[in-house]
Write an enzyme that holds these catalytic residues in place. Structure first.
Site, PDB file in Angstrom:
ATOM      1  CE  LYS A  84      67.991  87.939   3.559  1.00 54.10           C
ATOM      2  NZ  LYS A  84      67.821  88.011   2.127  1.00 54.10           N
ATOM      3  CD  GLU A 130      71.973  82.249   8.820  1.00 53.63           C
ATOM      4  OE1 GLU A 130      70.830  82.245   8.371  1.00 53.63           O
ATOM      5  OE2 GLU A 130      72.893  81.565   8.336  1.00 53.63           O
ATOM      6  CD  GLN A 132      66.456  84.660   5.705  1.00 54.31           C
ATOM      7  OE1 GLN A 132      65.479  83.938   5.860  1.00 54.31           O
ATOM      8  NE2 GLN A 132      67.297  84.495   4.712  1.00 54.31           N
ATOM      9  NE  ARG A 134      64.555  80.447   2.350  1.00 56.39           N
ATOM     10  CZ  ARG A 134      65.569  81.272   2.129  1.00 56.39           C
ATOM     11  NH1 ARG A 134      66.384  81.564   3.091  1.00 56.39           N
ATOM     12  NH2 ARG A 134      65.761  81.803   0.954  1.00 56.39           N
ATOM     13  CD1 TRP A 159      73.468  84.452   2.635  1.00 59.03           C
ATOM     14  CD2 TRP A 159      73.504  82.650   1.327  1.00 59.03           C
ATOM     15  NE1 TRP A 159      73.497  84.888   1.338  1.00 59.03           N
ATOM     16  CE2 TRP A 159      73.514  83.803   0.506  1.00 59.03           C
ATOM     17  CE3 TRP A 159      73.524  81.397   0.720  1.00 59.03           C
ATOM     18  CZ2 TRP A 159      73.537  83.739  -0.880  1.00 59.03           C
ATOM     19  CZ3 TRP A 159      73.531  81.333  -0.658  1.00 59.03           C
ATOM     20  CH2 TRP A 159      73.546  82.503  -1.447  1.00 59.03           C
TER      21      TRP A 159
HETATM   22  C1  PLP Z   1      71.232  85.418   7.482  1.00 59.04           C
HETATM   23  C2  PLP Z   1      71.648  86.259   6.322  1.00 59.04           C
HETATM   24  N1  PLP Z   1      72.637  87.146   6.485  1.00 59.04           N
HETATM   25  C3  PLP Z   1      73.060  87.942   5.492  1.00 59.04           C
HETATM   26  C4  PLP Z   1      72.499  87.851   4.248  1.00 59.04           C
HETATM   27  C5  PLP Z   1      73.022  88.719   3.156  1.00 59.04           C
HETATM   28  O1  PLP Z   1      72.203  89.806   2.991  1.00 59.04           O
HETATM   29  P1  PLP Z   1      72.272  90.641   1.621  1.00 59.04           P
HETATM   30  O2  PLP Z   1      71.831  89.725   0.549  1.00 59.04           O
HETATM   31  O3  PLP Z   1      71.326  91.777   1.891  1.00 59.04           O
HETATM   32  O4  PLP Z   1      73.682  91.098   1.470  1.00 59.04           O
HETATM   33  C6  PLP Z   1      71.454  86.963   4.028  1.00 59.04           C
HETATM   34  C7  PLP Z   1      70.838  86.874   2.692  1.00 59.04           C
HETATM   35  O5  PLP Z   1      70.083  86.004   2.374  1.00 59.04           O
HETATM   36  C8  PLP Z   1      71.024  86.140   5.078  1.00 59.04           C
HETATM   37  O6  PLP Z   1      70.047  85.255   4.909  1.00 59.04           O
END
Ligand code: PLP
Length: 434
Positions: free
Chosen positions: A272, A210, A246, A407, A141
């Site tokens: 975030k 990630e 995250q 989570r 994501w």
């Molecule tokens: C790992 C990761 N990257 C990017 C995003 C996207 O961030 P945003 O919702 O602030 O655009 C998220 C959102 O959950 C995320 O978990």
């Protein structure tokens, strides 16, 4: 706290909500917070819910941290927003502070959201490599905007026409549900890249990863994986983008999760947790990539790039995390939480796995009696609903073969008493569902 969370006085609120609020991803939570403090959110009747998701996985200092409140009040009254090409002290101070944490990536651009920052990182990778093919994990994501969404495989691909040309996915390793039992992650990675090489037109630009796939079900990349992935990228002239939306700013026990493996990516993306709940993100990169961007006229001109108000917040967040040793705290309090969750796993056979690092943990539910009774999805939903009624907010993510992973990511400021309260509320919810 017992019974439905929707209060009679809120009926008109929900009527208006149903009339006017566009749904963007499932149902809304039947609890209406009017204020928040520390690890709790409160409704108008004073009912409190322990927030084990830190808002949207962001509020690492808890809600309405007094120093953040003071920073916002002060900064908004002095210097809020500027013409995008103007630089101000909070912006350069935050860039300097971030670079001090990752000296090999001294060039910083500040943006607002995670998707936006990943978008910028992907564009940079394309521009400086001359390629356009972008690879991610099949459970990833990275955001909802064009390029970030094209690299997001967890959800949201159907119904919007073609994703960016040259979008590829490889499976993320999953120790609890290995795709091919007996096959090591190294073999799986070799195989995935062999397949990728067959499909690529020779224009690979980037891999975006990630360190712990959060929405993908708290899938932790094993130690050494990022190093091996980086080697694969280097062999192909691809840039490695690490998305620490995250995991960044202390949550896994280190300032950045990739530091466990000693990996310095080409582009590090923070969001975030950097604003601790306020909209702030950052792209960090090397001198060499920054020079290549300049040479090729990199353009990412946005309204809120390098705005002073969120930058002042990010600076204060870093100061507090360092001053209060919150990364080390995430490790120690996280150990306590994980031990408690493992205790619940021993008691409830339909908890199949407890995993994660620091204060980013996952509890994976499995089918009851091998699927003869309730499914993992039904169980995880029932436990989450009951937990919310009891006063604990956690959320379920589903990805791949998993029926439901709870989570759990409390603020780094969570007290040990709050951890124990959360474990007790979860135990009560599990008992009620059992
Ligand atoms: C790992 C990761 N990257 C990017 C995003 C996207 O961030 P945003 O919702 O602030 O655009 C998220 C959102 O959950 C995320 O978990």
């Amino acid at each position: 706290m017992d019974g439905s969370l929707v209060q009679p006085a809120e009926a008109a609120f929900w009527t208006r909500a149903q009339t006017h609020m566009l749904r963007f991803g499932g149902d809304f939570v039947p609890f209406v917070p009017v204020r928040a403090e520390g690890a709790f959110v409160y409704d108008a009747g004073g009912r409190r819910v322990l927030d084990f998701t830190s808002g949207q996985m962001s509020a690492i200092l808890g809600h309405c941290h007094p120093e953040i409140v003071a920073t916002v009040r002060d900064q908004v009254g002095r210097l809020d927003h500027l013409f995008s090409s103007m630089l101000s002290p909070p912006v350069v101070d935050l860039a300097t502070a971030l670079a001090a944490q990752m000296p090999d990536l001294p060039k910083v651009m500040l943006l607002s959201t995670g998707g936006e920052a990943n978008e910028a990182a992907i564009k940079i990778a394309k521009l400086v490599t001359g390629g356009w093919e972008v690879v991610g994990f099949a459970q990833s994501w990275h955001g909802m905007t064009g390029g970030a969404a094209a690299a997001t495989y967890k959800a949201g691909r159907r119904g919007y026409g073609p994703a960016a040309a040259g979008s590829f996915a490889i499976p993320a390793p999953n120790a609890f549900r290995p795709r091919f039992p007996g096959v090591t992650w190294q073999q799986e990675l070799d195989d995935a890249f062999a397949l990728l090489d067959r499909q690529s037109t020779g224009n690979l630009a980037a891999f975006i990863a990630e360190p712990i796939l959060s929405s993908g079900g708290i899938l932790e990349l094993p130690e050494g994986y990022l190093n091996a992935l980086q080697a694969k990228c280097r062999e192909r002239g691809m840039k490695l983008i690490i998305d620490e939306a995250q995991t960044g700013i202390g949550r896994t026990g280190l300032m950045f999760a990739c530091q466990r493996d000693g990996v310095v990516p080409d582009l590090l993306v923070l969001s975030k947790t950097l604003g601790a709940g306020l909209p702030l993100s950052a792209v960090m990169t090397s001198e060499a990539i920054s020079d290549a961007c300049d040479a090729r006229d990199f353009l990412f001109y946005t309204t809120h790039v390098n705005d002073p108000l969120p930058a002042a917040v990010g600076l204060k967040v870093l100061e507090i995390v360092e001053r209060d040793g919150l990364a080390a705290r995430a490790a120690s309090v996280g150990d306590r939480l994980k031990a408690g969750l493992r205790g619940l796993q021993a008691e409830f056979p339909w908890i199949g796995d407890v995993r994660g690092r620091g204060l980013l943990l996952g509890v994976e539910f499995v089918d009851e009696d091998g699927g003869q009774r309730r499914s993992a999805a039904a169980l995880s939903d029932a436990v989450t609903d009951r937990a919310l009624e009891l006063g604990l907010s956690a959320n379920i993510v589903r990805a791949g073969a998993s029926g439901g992973v709870m989570r759990i990511a409390p603020p780094l400021t969570v007290t040990e008493a709050e951890i124990d309260l959360g474990l007790d509320l979860l135990w009560q919810a599990l008992k009620a569902v059992a």
